[in-house]
Design a protein around this motif. Structure first.
Motif, mmCIF file in Angstrom:
data_model
loop_
_atom_site.group_PDB
_atom_site.id
_atom_site.type_symbol
_atom_site.label_atom_id
_atom_site.label_comp_id
_atom_site.label_asym_id
_atom_site.label_seq_id
_atom_site.Cartn_x
_atom_site.Cartn_y
_atom_site.Cartn_z
ATOM 1 N N LEU A 131 -3.246 -58.613 -15.615
ATOM 2 C CA LEU A 131 -2.267 -58.141 -16.588
ATOM 3 C C LEU A 131 -1.045 -59.051 -16.534
ATOM 4 O O LEU A 131 -0.389 -59.158 -15.492
ATOM 5 N N PHE A 132 -0.762 -59.714 -17.636
ATOM 6 C CA PHE A 132 0.478 -60.478 -17.753
ATOM 7 C C PHE A 132 1.498 -59.545 -18.408
ATOM 8 O O PHE A 132 1.490 -59.332 -19.619
ATOM 9 N N CYS A 133 2.344 -58.993 -17.569
ATOM 10 C CA CYS A 133 3.192 -57.873 -17.990
ATOM 11 C C CYS A 133 4.634 -58.275 -18.261
ATOM 12 O O CYS A 133 5.494 -57.411 -18.487
ATOM 13 N N GLY A 134 4.923 -59.591 -18.260
ATOM 14 C CA GLY A 134 6.275 -60.031 -18.569
ATOM 15 C C GLY A 134 7.301 -59.376 -17.672
ATOM 16 O O GLY A 134 7.184 -59.411 -16.444
ATOM 17 N N ASP A 135 8.294 -58.717 -18.286
ATOM 18 C CA ASP A 135 9.338 -58.030 -17.526
ATOM 19 C C ASP A 135 9.198 -56.517 -17.599
ATOM 20 O O ASP A 135 10.153 -55.787 -17.334
ATOM 21 N N THR A 136 8.006 -56.035 -17.949
ATOM 22 C CA THR A 136 7.789 -54.589 -17.971
ATOM 23 C C THR A 136 7.681 -54.045 -16.559
ATOM 24 O O THR A 136 8.312 -53.050 -16.205
ATOM 25 N N MET A 137 6.890 -54.722 -15.745
ATOM 26 C CA MET A 137 6.696 -54.313 -14.350
ATOM 27 C C MET A 137 6.813 -55.532 -13.461
ATOM 28 O O MET A 137 6.328 -56.611 -13.803
ATOM 29 N N PHE A 138 7.460 -55.331 -12.309
ATOM 30 C CA PHE A 138 7.557 -56.381 -11.310
ATOM 31 C C PHE A 138 6.883 -55.907 -10.034
ATOM 32 O O PHE A 138 6.447 -54.754 -9.930
ATOM 33 N N VAL A 139 6.807 -56.775 -9.052
ATOM 34 C CA VAL A 139 6.352 -56.351 -7.739
ATOM 35 C C VAL A 139 7.509 -55.588 -7.099
ATOM 36 O O VAL A 139 8.578 -56.143 -6.847
ATOM 37 N N GLY A 140 7.325 -54.299 -6.931
ATOM 38 C CA GLY A 140 8.344 -53.467 -6.307
ATOM 39 C C GLY A 140 9.374 -52.891 -7.243
ATOM 40 O O GLY A 140 10.284 -52.168 -6.815
ATOM 41 N N ASP A 141 9.282 -53.165 -8.533
ATOM 42 C CA ASP A 141 10.328 -52.719 -9.457
ATOM 43 C C ASP A 141 9.769 -52.693 -10.876
ATOM 44 O O ASP A 141 8.594 -53.029 -11.108
ATOM 45 N N VAL A 142 10.605 -52.290 -11.824
ATOM 46 C CA VAL A 142 10.274 -52.367 -13.245
ATOM 47 C C VAL A 142 11.447 -53.019 -13.971
ATOM 48 O O VAL A 142 12.540 -53.161 -13.416
#
Length: 469
Positions: A131-142
């Protein structure tokens, strides 16, 4: 199928190459694109697709340059309503790159127009693998939802639906590839790891564990870090389509006389270390150490409508600074001081300096009860963790407007995490007419190391956005 991440330091940006046997896509490219051309050459594949997840706020994208150089097609969110030629994508759309199938999810929240790319490697199976989720979800954050004035709660609510109704329904083994990592201001608590899986994030990402919508909205709309000035500018530039880098002027090497002439209608940006700036600098210069979080603070502090003249130790530093300025949309670099400060002072031209004091000197002055203003220019969250008693907290970017809160006639000692942000602050105060400013070399890191206080939690993390800044 091959996925390779390209991580850009300082803006903590992750872009990707998604490759088949003969062709590939570049996802969320940065503005200086040579690295993608080299990677594609090394892999023996042709760049045919350029995929944007959203209108990036913290940097200028390289989609226009990359399309011009390669002939690749740009794919963008339909809701972005971009001014340049692209294939607009919406919920339910899909396309393939050889055996790689990409399905589009509309994932608003961080921005209104955001999309994510769900990847299935059909040569191996029929379930999503990435999933290339851009800035929707990060590792450890959203992604933070507060970048659009007056819309934070609305976007936080949409982000809640995006996560719980769409992304979290993908398989736990699905790998996530975000557009940023720790150090970016597009989120608040990103981990240093740069990719993850949905299953792991379900268990350990604090934001995904907030199941109540109201609590989620409250968490994502309070106590967020300040958003730099260039965030709104970059969004608009990316929508219209930035100028191609090849069309930007190469900074002129300026002798002292030409530099002085151009100074009349330009700002001076000294990119040397805070120690060098403190020793001698050209009056009215900004100091933003190129080894600090340079592009972020340049985009935050510098007026975009002005030409920029660079002072550096050498041409290589000036060229590197220019590249980083272009990444945040500061394109008006008019030249650099060819012979540096040595050539300036040996011509007998005017300079100013900022005294540098050690943590021990500062502590001795505090102990002796010396009259002074201690100005802590770190972020409010850092100040709250630990600060010197009696210190005033004004984050460095706020000094441009809040300098009037500081007593002009009292000795002003600036401190940050290391000496870099406080040197930025010194340069701003000098422009505002202050004459008696001093910088604490080593900042709170040195103050703690000398035994005068606990370690600053943010200053000691190797990936922190303000580490050594």
């Amino acid at each position: 199928m091959l996925i390779q991440q390209i991580f850009t330091e300082k803006i903590a940006h992750s872009s990707y190459i998604l490759a088949g046997d003969k062709t590939c896509a570049i996802i969320d490219p940065r503005r200086d694109i040579e690295i993608y051309l080299e990677l594609a050459r090394d892999l023996g594949v042709k760049i045919t697709h350029i995929l944007e997840t959203h209108l990036h706020a913290d940097f200028i994208s390289g989609h226009i340059d990359l399309a011009q150089r390669t002939g690749a097609t740009i794919y963008t969110p339909k809701a972005a309503d971009c001014d340049f030629r692209s294939v607009p994508l919406a919920q339910g759309d899909s396309f393939s790159i050889e055996d790689i199938k990409l399905d589009i999810l509309e994932t608003p929240g961080h921005t209104p127009e955001h999309i994510s790319y769900v990847v299935t490697d059909t040569s191996r199976g029929q379930e999503p693998v990435a999933l290339f989720c851009g800035d929707t979800m990060f590792v450890g954050d959203v992604g933070r939802p507060d970048l659009f004035p007056g819309r934070a709660e609305e976007l936080a609510s949409k982000l809640y639906d995006t996560l719980h109704e769409k992304l979290l329904k993908l398989p736990d083994f699905c790998e996530i590839y975000p557009a940023h990592g720790a150090g970016s201001l597009c989120g608040r608590a990103m981990a240093s790891k740069r990719s993850s899986t949905l299953g792991y994030e379900k268990n350990y990402n604090y934001a995904l564990k907030i199941n109540d919508r109201a609590d989620f909205i409250d968490s994502l709309t309070n106590n967020m870090p300040d958003a730099p000035d260039h965030f709104s500018r970059c969004t608009d530039i990316n929508r219209v389509g930035p100028k191609e880098v090849k069309d930007l002027t190469i900074p002129d090497a300026l002798e002292n006389d030409r530099f002085r002439e151009k100074m009349k209608n330009a700002i001076i940006l000294d990119v040397r270390s805070f120690e060098s700036f403190g020793g001698q600098h050209i009056p009215q210069a900004y100091n933003i150490d190129r080894n600090s979080n340079f592009p972020t603070y340049a985009g935050w502090l510098l007026p975009p409508e002005k030409d920029i003249l660079i002072v550096s130790d050498n041409y290589s530093q000036a060229f590197n600074a220019c590249t980083q300025l272009h990444r945040v949309g500061l394109d008006r670099v008019a030249g650099y001081l060819e012979n540096g400060m040595y050539g300036w002072v040996t011509d007998g031209l005017p300079t100013r300096h900022v005294p540098q004091i050690s943590s021990t000197e500062l502590h001795d002055r505090i102990t002796a009860g010396k009259e002074m203003t201690i100005l802590d220019v770190r972020a409010a969250s850092e100040y709250e963790d630990f600060h010197i008693e009696g210190a005033i907290n004004i984050p460095v970017h706020e000094l441009r407007d809040r300098y009037s809160e500081i007593e002009h006639n009292t000795e002003t000692i600036l401190i940050c995490g290391s000496g870099q942000r406080s040197s930025m602050g010194c340069s701003i105060l000098l422009q505002k007419g202050f004459s008696n400013v001093q910088n604490v070399a080593g900042g709170m890191t040195g103050y703690a190391a000398a035994g005068y206080g606990p370690e600053c939690p943010m200053c000691v993390l190797p990936w922190a956005p303000f580490k050594n800044k």
